[in-house]
Motif scaffolding. Structure first.
Motif, PDB file in Angstrom:
ATOM      1  N   UNK A  70       1.039  -1.119   0.277  1.00 42.58           N
ATOM      2  CA  UNK A  70      -0.021   0.122   0.409  1.00 42.58           C
ATOM      3  C   UNK A  70       0.661   1.351  -0.176  1.00 42.58           C
ATOM      4  N   UNK A  71       0.482   1.635  -0.993  1.00 42.17           N
ATOM      5  CA  UNK A  71       1.487   3.762  -0.745  1.00 42.17           C
ATOM      6  C   UNK A  71      -0.312   4.660  -0.753  1.00 42.17           C
ATOM      7  N   UNK A  72       1.029   5.887   0.094  1.00 46.53           N
ATOM      8  CA  UNK A  72      -0.151   7.267   0.337  1.00 46.53           C
ATOM      9  C   UNK A  72      -1.339   6.545   1.012  1.00 46.53           C
ATOM     10  N   UNK A 132      -7.698  -2.701   1.913  1.00 41.60           N
ATOM     11  CA  UNK A 132      -7.087  -2.738   1.211  1.00 41.60           C
ATOM     12  C   UNK A 132      -5.721  -2.880   3.197  1.00 41.60           C
ATOM     13  N   UNK A 133      -6.014  -1.413   3.680  1.00 45.81           N
ATOM     14  CA  UNK A 133      -5.538  -1.293   4.597  1.00 45.81           C
ATOM     15  C   UNK A 133      -5.444  -2.431   5.425  1.00 45.81           C
ATOM     16  N   UNK A 137      -3.092   1.782  -4.387  1.00 45.61           N
ATOM     17  CA  UNK A 137      -3.385   3.159  -4.270  1.00 45.61           C
ATOM     18  C   UNK A 137      -3.969   4.161  -3.007  1.00 45.61           C
ATOM     19  N   UNK A 138      -3.757   3.808  -2.187  1.00 47.89           N
ATOM     20  CA  UNK A 138      -4.938   4.499  -0.161  1.00 47.89           C
ATOM     21  C   UNK A 138      -5.223   5.256  -0.884  1.00 47.89           C
ATOM     22  N   UNK A 139      -4.751   6.769  -1.590  1.00 50.57           N
ATOM     23  CA  UNK A 139      -5.310   8.124  -1.450  1.00 50.57           C
ATOM     24  C   UNK A 139      -4.540   8.473  -2.546  1.00 50.57           C
TER      25      UNK A 139
END
Length: 717
Positions: free
Chosen positions: A258-260, A326-327, A570-572
């Motif tokens: 996970x990014x962002x 996702x998180x 892309x989390x955000x």
């Protein structure tokens, strides 16, 4: 009727939804004598719903259907025409349209019934590719394209979501799988869902349901949150905030995939439990309890349905729901075993992130700079694309298994648009509001009149199995299977179709596969044999397994990749951050109207299909019901069965009131795509008349119109 000695038993399955329930038929000659659920079926084990019965009744003559292809004559009436002559004429019109206006002038719209048979979509989309037209639209951008948008903005974890048997917490928003049968977007089984949910609960599995109506599914939930409709974004943003605040996220999964995450943490900061509780009409305690359950879960997964994707801010809400998933690592992950590793195609054996694609930002565009998602443009733009001159103006439209006059908003605008076409071709077995405007209607056989395999749903099924069905009965001779229509049009225009792999949402790889050469007449059974050969079986073998052939094979385990390829979910992304900022600053939906109208699934309907069934007409006295909380009925002076006027921002309709105490006060519900019939109502009385397709009222990426959580007022009619 044939004599008793000619009676035979035929095993098949219903294609009325994604459950594909096994059925057993008694047939004499070419007549179905009886039918019922197949208790020995490997997946459904005897279960079926009323849609299976109604689909049989159409074959038995209880609903009118076309017996041949039809052409609108000089007097404006639809008259029978030979199906091959109809294809000749349609192909010539398509040729002229391409020559005069370019390939984009020919468009395809695919509806729910277009998914019914295995080769429909791949053939239809490949036909469009062969003539060079990108102008493909489908029902996905009328009801569920938020799933596609979040795929494009966040990315996809390729191994997908786990099954119910492998998790201990499921969270569902805006979906009622006990009635709607679930689907590929969450973990609840598509068939035999009630006993499987009961077994899940018996072994300690927990469930959280978010829905403004106390649905059949919510009755077995551990935590049921009943908000005002249209606040899914806020609710799940608050849950993300609480999860990150308390360290409930899967840190190992987030670190690797996970990014962002910090951008997400900052973006959801304004969505405090107290603020969201006040907006959504729930309690902060419920949000804290949901977060606590998330933190206590060993494995979880979540999903959403049309209640979310047809409401305000669907794409942002989808990102919050799938972002929370996702998180928390709510996917099939390294060390897990696939219960269905794929039947016609293999699922990935290694943890893999398919990075964000944002396909709508590249490639061809239509008016107002809308791009394609999974190869399809936003359906709400079809009327403008027909009526607005320009390089992408649609002159010829092929409608496959759909009734856009009912499914879209602003029916008067749709009627104007369809009436302006040079050629409207509708592939449809029944008379509909759309066939009444068609230049040609090509009638296909019904689902029990063709050979088929469970190609479309095999990868979604709870167990890996293959099933073949012979035709239960033979269709009238004037009909033509959908794939043959597209293959025939392609051949007449000088193109050869390839029987190629098909992936939901795209046309598949047309460069590989068996070429359907023009020197012979191809049969459906041949296409099935070619497809089955690719997975090591045959029609003959499957006939020996009439209840479905379960694929056992080796245990397939998912492994961690040896090398980090850098791909992340892309989390955000920036546009999601901006959307959250706007929503955080907007305290209400800004409408003074007293009620919010939401959609509601009923077992007897599949979108606009079966509206003329005697069963449906008898149950609802021939008119679409408006469900209202009894206390709201009393406040408005409404009685059960009384007609009420529903006034919205974009139109007005009438419906008969039905009391429903499961609805939150201030919320009313009505089935999408239905209207009164005969003398019980008019074709105007359906929810699309309350829906706007204006550019200012649809979503910016997928053109999704708001069709639920609609502000309305009620008055006695």
């Amino acid at each position: 009727m044939s004599d008793e000695t000619s009676t035979r038993q035929v095993f098949s399955y219903c294609r009325g939804c994604v459950s594909y329930c096994g059925l057993k038929f008694e047939v004499a000659g070419n007549e179905i004598l009886s039918h019922g659920g197949n208790r020995d079926h490997v997946s459904s084990a005897g279960y079926k719903c009323i849609k299976a019965d109604m689909s049989v009744e159409v074959i038995q003559g209880k609903e009118r259907r076309f017996a041949s292809a039809m052409k609108r004559d000089a007097s404006g009436q639809l008259s029978p025409i030979d199906k091959h002559l109809a294809l000749d004429e349609i192909a010539e019109k398509i040729r002229r349209s391409i020559e005069q206006h370019g390939p984009s002038s020919v468009a395809l719209y695919i509806g729910t019934a277009g998914y019914r048979k295995s080769f429909n979509l791949s053939m239809a989309k490949q036909f469009m590719g062969k003539i060079g037209s990108p102008s493909v639209f489908s029902t996905m951008t009328i009801d569920q394209s938020a799933h596609w948008v979040v795929d494009g903005r966040m990315g996809v974890f390729a191994s997908g979501k786990p099954q119910l048997g492998d998790i201990d917490l499921v969270i569902l928003s805006g979906t009622n799988p006990v009635i709607s049968r679930g689907g590929p977007y969450h973990v609840v089984p598509t068939v035999n869902h009630i006993p499987q949910l009961q077994e899940y609960r018996k072994r300690g599995g927990k469930m959280i349901i978010v829905d403004p109506r106390a649905t059949e599914t919510s009755r077995i939930a551990d935590l049921y949150i009943q908000p005002r409709p249209g606040f899914d974004t806020e609710i799940f943003a608050a849950l993300i905030r609480l999860v990150l605040q308390n360290g409930y996220e899967s840190q190992a999964f987030c670190n690797r995939y996970v990014m962002n995450l910090e951008a997400l943490r900052a973006a959801v900061e304004p969505f405090t439990p107290d603020m969201v509780a006040e907006r959504a009409g729930i309690t902060a305690v419920e949000l804290h309890e949901a977060a606590r359950m998330i933190g206590a879960a060993r494995r979880l997964s979540m999903g959403f349905g049309t209640g979310t994707s047809m409401s305000p801010n669907p794409n942002t809400a989808a990102h919050m729901i799938e972002g929370l998933n996702a998180i928390c690592g709510g996917f099939v992950r390294a060390g897990d075993v696939y219960r269905n590793a794929g039947v016609y195609s293999a699922k990935p054996r290694v943890e893999t992130v398919i990075p964000p694609s944002r396909s709508w930002e590249t490639g061809p565009k239509i008016g107002n700079n809308f791009g394609a998602i999974y190869g399809e443009f936003p359906s709400s733009r079809i009327p403008d694309e027909i009526l607005t001159p320009g390089p992408t103006q649609i002159r010829t439209l092929i409608v496959l298994g759909a009734n856009p006059m009912m499914a879209f908003g602003q029916p008067e605008r749709m009627r104007e648009a369809l009436g302006a076409l040079d050629c409207l071709v509708v592939i449809e077995p029944r008379s509909t509001e759309t066939t009444e405007l068609a230049h040609y209607v090509i009638a296909p056989p019904l689902q029990y009149e063709v050979a088929d395999i469970n190609l479309l749903i095999a990868e979604w099924a709870y167990i890996p199995y293959i099933q073949y069905t012979d035709p239960v009965v033979q269709p009238p001779p004037g009909l033509m299977e959908e794939w043959k229509i597209f293959n025939g049009l392609a051949n007449r225009l000088g193109h050869t179709i390839t029987l190629s792999p098909y992936t939901f949402g795209s046309a598949g790889d047309a460069s590989a596969g068996t070429e359907l050469t023009m020197d012979r007449t191809w049969r459906t059974e041949e296409l099935i044999e070619i497809t089955l050969a690719g997975v090591g079986t045959s029609i003959a073998e499957l006939r020996n397994h009439p209840n479905g052939l379960k694929r056992h094979g080796d245990v397939v385990r998912v492994f961690a990749p040896e090398v980090d390829d850098g791909a992340r979910l892309d989390a955000c992304p920036e546009d999601v951050r901006q959307e959250l900022a706007v929503i955080a600053q907007t305290s209400t939906d800004g409408s003074p109207r007293r009620y919010r109208l939401v959609g509601r699934r009923i077992t007897e309907l599949m979108n606009s299909e079966f509206r003329n069934s005697e069963r449906l007409i008898n149950r609802f006295d021939g008119a679409a019901p408006l469900y209202v909380n009894p206390e709201d009925m009393a406040a408005e002076g409404l009685e059960p069965g009384q007609a009420a006027t529903i006034t919205g921002d974009h139109g007005k309709i009438t419906a008969r009131v039905r009391p429903d105490p499961t609805l939150r006060r201030g919320v009313v519900a009505m089935p999408h795509c239905w209207n009164g019939v005969a003398d019980a109502g008019s074709a105007a009385d359906h929810t699309s008349w309350l829906v706007s397709l204006a550019l200012k009222d649809v979503q910016p990426i997928d053109g999704m119109p708001q069709q639920s959580s609609l502000p309305v007022d009620l008055t006695p009619a």
